[in-house]
Design an enzyme around this catalytic site. Structure first.
Site, PDB file in Angstrom:
ATOM      1  CD  GLN A   1      36.034  37.344  71.732  1.00  0.00           C
ATOM      2  OE1 GLN A   1      35.240  38.192  72.116  1.00  0.00           O
ATOM      3  NE2 GLN A   1      36.856  37.566  70.713  1.00  0.00           N
TER       4      GLN A   1
ATOM      5  CG  LEU B   1      48.085  37.977  71.155  1.00  0.00           C
ATOM      6  CD1 LEU B   1      48.708  38.412  72.483  1.00  0.00           C
ATOM      7  CD2 LEU B   1      47.286  36.691  71.356  1.00  0.00           C
ATOM      8  CG  MET B   2      48.269  44.669  67.723  1.00  0.00           C
ATOM      9  SD  MET B   2      46.902  45.852  67.754  1.00  0.00           S
ATOM     10  CE  MET B   2      47.178  46.699  66.204  1.00  0.00           C
TER      11      MET B   2
ATOM     12  N   GLY C   1      42.009  41.637  72.696  1.00  0.00           N
ATOM     13  CA  GLY C   1      40.831  42.488  72.554  1.00  0.00           C
ATOM     14  C   GLY C   1      39.526  41.729  72.739  1.00  0.00           C
TER      15      GLY C   1
ATOM     16  CB  CYS D   1      52.668  58.871  50.644  1.00  0.00           C
ATOM     17  SG  CYS D   1      54.208  57.935  50.510  1.00  0.00           S
TER      18      CYS D   1
ATOM     19  CE  LYS E   1      40.913  34.167  68.966  1.00  0.00           C
ATOM     20  NZ  LYS E   1      39.755  34.543  69.777  1.00  0.00           N
TER      21      LYS E   1
END
Length: 484
Positions: free
Chosen positions: A298, A185-186, A289, A457, A267
């Protein structure tokens, strides 16, 4: 150039079938990572080493090969060597002199030899012979096995001699593809990028799942850092980038869930959605993370309630890590700059978030939630191969391009700092500023609004993406520079 690759020590203690599987996978990964630099690359394997032989001679490409290998999971270090047929002691001496004679005069040195196979001499006997002769013939200051200024290193393998002239450290771990697959999960911040890296380093193929809580800039930032992680550490395997639109889910939480319970409910919705995606792709675990008590959601009671939303294994590689350690790792692997400049987004903000969530209370709050909204988000999720995510993002964007910069315009080089350093953009008479792509969204507003800016770029894709976003944000003074 020939390289001797030393595999991660934990691989060498595996059973014979497992060890062979790991070595075979590492061989495939090395070929996959380097094949575009040398299509004729040869990788041969033995029990505890791999030999990589390239006929490539271009210095820039050789440096790129070495840089890539330092980031391939499964390699503890690798050696640049010169290979010769094994002769007698005097012949070995001459080969060592070829490569070390100019380094030894006036220096304290040592000779190190590793040997594999059956020979009529020991490693120590060969070291003594070569060392005493080098001291006499090369005007060395002396020999010290503990604190040498120069190390003369060689390996003898059966009837071959390898004289070592450089050692490069790898990242260790297991080869990608040798173990199972996960879905990370980013969010694009310090924690999720380091967690993804830890999984890849351990040999687990890692797909990326991003929950868009509102904001194209944030989605773009996460795509960029996910692509960077894959390109640097995971390019031997093809994985997916999944973007799930979560704006409606957030809206439903804000309107239906008690303020103190919002973070935990969000969450749990993310775990439900990622579980659905993981099962769809036959993945084995979810990765987050999270670290104990880093934020209110958390705490151990909250994590327990969050995990009850899924029956899938949830891995938290950073669970006992301190924040500064995580930041230090992100700095070392190159994701810290992305995290520092990650665009802000509007999420679920609780005034007094609970730190001791009760499952019954959370389930009661979720009874008010319309699960059809979550299902719609999953139906609208986009799954893109990570190696194509940047290119696909850049398709069909209507941005003006110019092939010549005019006096008074400023060309902004948005390439990664490494690319800027390796190949500086020099345009006589034109001002060039370096502003890496991961900092463009945050720092462009600090520039003089009365000047005209051309983004540059290598391929034009990243510059087009960022120009399109800046234009959508109301900055009309942006175009793309594509030299003819």
């Amino acid at each position: 150039m020939k390289l001797i690759v030393k595999v991660f020590p934990e691989i060498t203690i595996k059973s014979r079938p497992v060890r062979k599987h790991f070595i075979r996978q590492l061989s495939k990964n090395i070929r996959a990572v380097l094949k575009d630099l040398d299509p004729e690359l040869e990788v041969t394997g033995v029990w505890d080493n791999l030999e990589v032989q390239t006929r490539q001679t271009e210095p820039k490409l050789l440096r790129e090969m070495i840089e890539r290998l330092t980031c391939v999971p499964g390699i503890t270090h690798f050696l640049e060597v010169h290979e010769y047929p094994l002769g007698d002691f005097d012949d070995v001496l001459e080969k060592c002199k070829l490569h070390y004679a100019d380094q030894i005069p006036g220096k304290i040195f040592a000779v190190r030899c590793k040997r594999a196979g059956k020979h009529e001499f020991t490693s120590m006997e060969l070291e003594r012979h070569v060392g005493s002769r080098l001291r006499q013939e090369c005007n060395a200051a002396g020999i010290s096995l503990k604190n040498p200024e120069v190390e003369v290193r060689m390996e003898v393998r059966d009837q071959r001699l390898f004289v070592i002239h450089h050692q490069h450290d790898g990242i260790g771990g297991y080869p990608l593809g040798s173990l199972e697959q996960t879905l990370v999960l980013m969010s694009g911040g310090f924690d999720s990028t380091v967690a993804a890296y830890q999984m890849m380093r351990r040999g687990l193929m890692t797909h990326f799942c991003f929950f868009n809580l509102g904001g194209r800039a944030h989605e773009l930032g996460v795509m960029e850092v996910a692509h960077y992680l894959w390109e640097k550490f995971g390019r031997s395997q093809r994985v997916l980038f999944i973007s799930v639109p979560f704006e409606e889910v957030v809206g439903e939480i804000l309107s239906k869930v008690d303020n103190s319970q919002m973070g935990v409910v969000l969450k749990r919705m993310m775990l439900r959605a990622s579980t659905h995606m993981a099962r769809r792709l036959s993945l084995d675990a979810l990765v987050t993370g999270e670290a104990i008590s880093q934020v209110s959601s958390q705490t151990l009671p909250n994590l327990s309630v969050i995990d009850s939303a899924t029956d899938m294994l949830v891995l938290r590689p950073l669970i006992a890590s301190h924040k500064q350690d995580i930041i230090d790792t992100a700095t070392r692997i190159g994701t810290a700059e992305f995290a520092k400049h990650m665009p802000e987004y509007c999420g679920v903000i609780s005034v007094n978030p609970t730190t001791k969530a009760k499952l019954g209370r959370i389930e009661h709050e979720e009874e008010q939630f319309d699960m059809a909204i979550l299902e719609r988000a999953l139906e609208r999720a986009r799954l893109v191969p990570i190696d194509r995510v940047i290119d696909e993002l850049g398709q069909d964007l209507k941005v003006e391009e110019v092939n010549e910069a005019l006096p008074g315009q400023i060309v902004i080089d948005i390439r990664h700092p490494d690319a800027q350093e390796d190949d500086p953009l020099e345009l006589p008479g034109i001002e060039v500023q370096a502003l890496p792509f991961y900092a463009v969204n945050n720092r462009f507003k600090e520039l003089d609004a009365n000047r005209q800016y051309l983004l540059y770029c290598d391929k034009g894709v990243m510059s087009r993406l960022h120009a399109h976003h800046l234009l959508s944000e109301g900055h009309a003074n942006v175009r793309v520079y594509r030299p003819a």
